[in-house]
Design a protein around this motif. Structure first.
Motif, short mmCIF file in Angstrom:
data_model
loop_
_atom_site.label_atom_id
_atom_site.label_comp_id
_atom_site.label_asym_id
_atom_site.label_seq_id
_atom_site.Cartn_x
_atom_site.Cartn_y
_atom_site.Cartn_z
N GLU A 280 14.63 29.67 62.58
CA GLU A 280 14.99 28.66 61.59
C GLU A 280 13.88 27.62 61.38
O GLU A 280 13.76 27.05 60.31
N GLY A 281 13.08 27.38 62.41
CA GLY A 281 12.06 26.35 62.32
C GLY A 281 10.68 26.82 61.94
O GLY A 281 9.77 26.00 61.77
N LYS A 282 10.50 28.14 61.81
CA LYS A 282 9.15 28.67 61.53
C LYS A 282 8.57 28.17 60.22
O LYS A 282 7.41 27.78 60.16
N THR A 283 9.34 28.18 59.16
CA THR A 283 8.82 27.82 57.85
C THR A 283 8.30 26.38 57.84
O THR A 283 7.18 26.12 57.40
N LEU A 284 9.10 25.46 58.34
CA LEU A 284 8.66 24.07 58.35
C LEU A 284 7.54 23.86 59.37
O LEU A 284 6.69 22.98 59.19
N GLY A 285 7.53 24.65 60.43
CA GLY A 285 6.44 24.58 61.38
C GLY A 285 5.12 24.98 60.75
O GLY A 285 4.07 24.39 61.03
N LEU A 286 5.16 25.96 59.87
CA LEU A 286 3.95 26.38 59.14
C LEU A 286 3.53 25.33 58.12
O LEU A 286 2.35 25.03 57.97
N VAL A 287 4.51 24.76 57.42
CA VAL A 287 4.22 23.75 56.41
C VAL A 287 3.56 22.53 57.06
O VAL A 287 2.71 21.87 56.45
N ALA A 288 3.91 22.23 58.28
CA ALA A 288 3.38 21.05 58.97
C ALA A 288 1.86 21.10 59.11
O ALA A 288 1.21 20.06 59.13
N TYR A 289 1.28 22.28 59.17
CA TYR A 289 -0.16 22.41 59.34
C TYR A 289 -0.93 22.40 58.01
O TYR A 289 -2.15 22.50 58.00
N LEU A 290 -0.23 22.27 56.90
CA LEU A 290 -0.88 22.26 55.59
C LEU A 290 -1.15 20.82 55.17
O LEU A 290 -0.39 20.23 54.41
N THR A 291 -2.20 20.25 55.64
CA THR A 291 -2.64 18.87 55.39
C THR A 291 -1.63 17.85 55.90
O THR A 291 -0.55 18.21 56.36
N LEU A 292 -1.98 16.60 55.79
CA LEU A 292 -1.07 15.54 56.22
C LEU A 292 0.16 15.45 55.32
O LEU A 292 1.24 15.07 55.77
N PHE A 293 0.01 15.82 54.05
CA PHE A 293 1.16 15.83 53.15
C PHE A 293 2.17 16.89 53.57
O PHE A 293 3.38 16.66 53.51
N GLY A 294 1.69 18.03 54.00
CA GLY A 294 2.58 19.07 54.52
C GLY A 294 3.32 18.61 55.76
O GLY A 294 4.50 18.91 55.95
N THR A 295 2.63 17.86 56.61
CA THR A 295 3.26 17.32 57.81
C THR A 295 4.38 16.35 57.43
O THR A 295 5.46 16.39 58.01
N LEU A 296 4.13 15.50 56.46
CA LEU A 296 5.16 14.55 56.01
C LEU A 296 6.34 15.28 55.37
O LEU A 296 7.50 14.92 55.60
#
Length: 110
Positions: A8-24
């Motif tokens: 369940e957390g994989k997608t958002l875990g990947l998004v987190a590494y896409l720049t600081l905006f992805g982390t936010l």
């Protein structure tokens, strides 16, 4: 941590590494679910992002392509390491600073 939580957390875990905006984006989308796998990768990516900006500020004063490229390669490897950990469903901490990132960015509710 069970496989369902990781899945369940994989997608958002990947998004987190896409720049600081992805982390936010990952941070605010994880507020309702509070997935621990996603939270781990958000803290790692946030630490890498801040470290990138801080060190990049100082590196920008050097007029050397060797220093600049070394900096980019170093951080590309670290971001890839974290991104690959999120893809494979592992809790890979960033070498040397991963524990610090986990402690520094841990919220009080968790």
């Amino acid at each position: 941590m069970d496989q369902n939580t990781i899945y369940e957390g994989k997608t958002l875990g990947l998004v987190a590494y896409l720049t600081l905006f992805g982390t936010l984006i990952a941070y605010f989308m994880n507020q309702d679910k509070r997935n621990p796998f996603t939270a781990f990768h958000i803290r790692q990516a946030l630490g890498l992002g801040f470290l990138y900006v801080i060190i990049g500020f100082f590196i920008s004063y050097f007029d050397s392509w060797m220093i600049t490229y070394s900096f980019w390669i170093f951080f590309s490897v670290l971001f890839f390491y974290g991104f690959f950990g999120a893809i494979t469903g592992k809790l890979n901490k960033i070498p040397l600073l991963g524990d610090f990132f986990q402690k520094a960015f841990k919220s009080r509710e968790q």
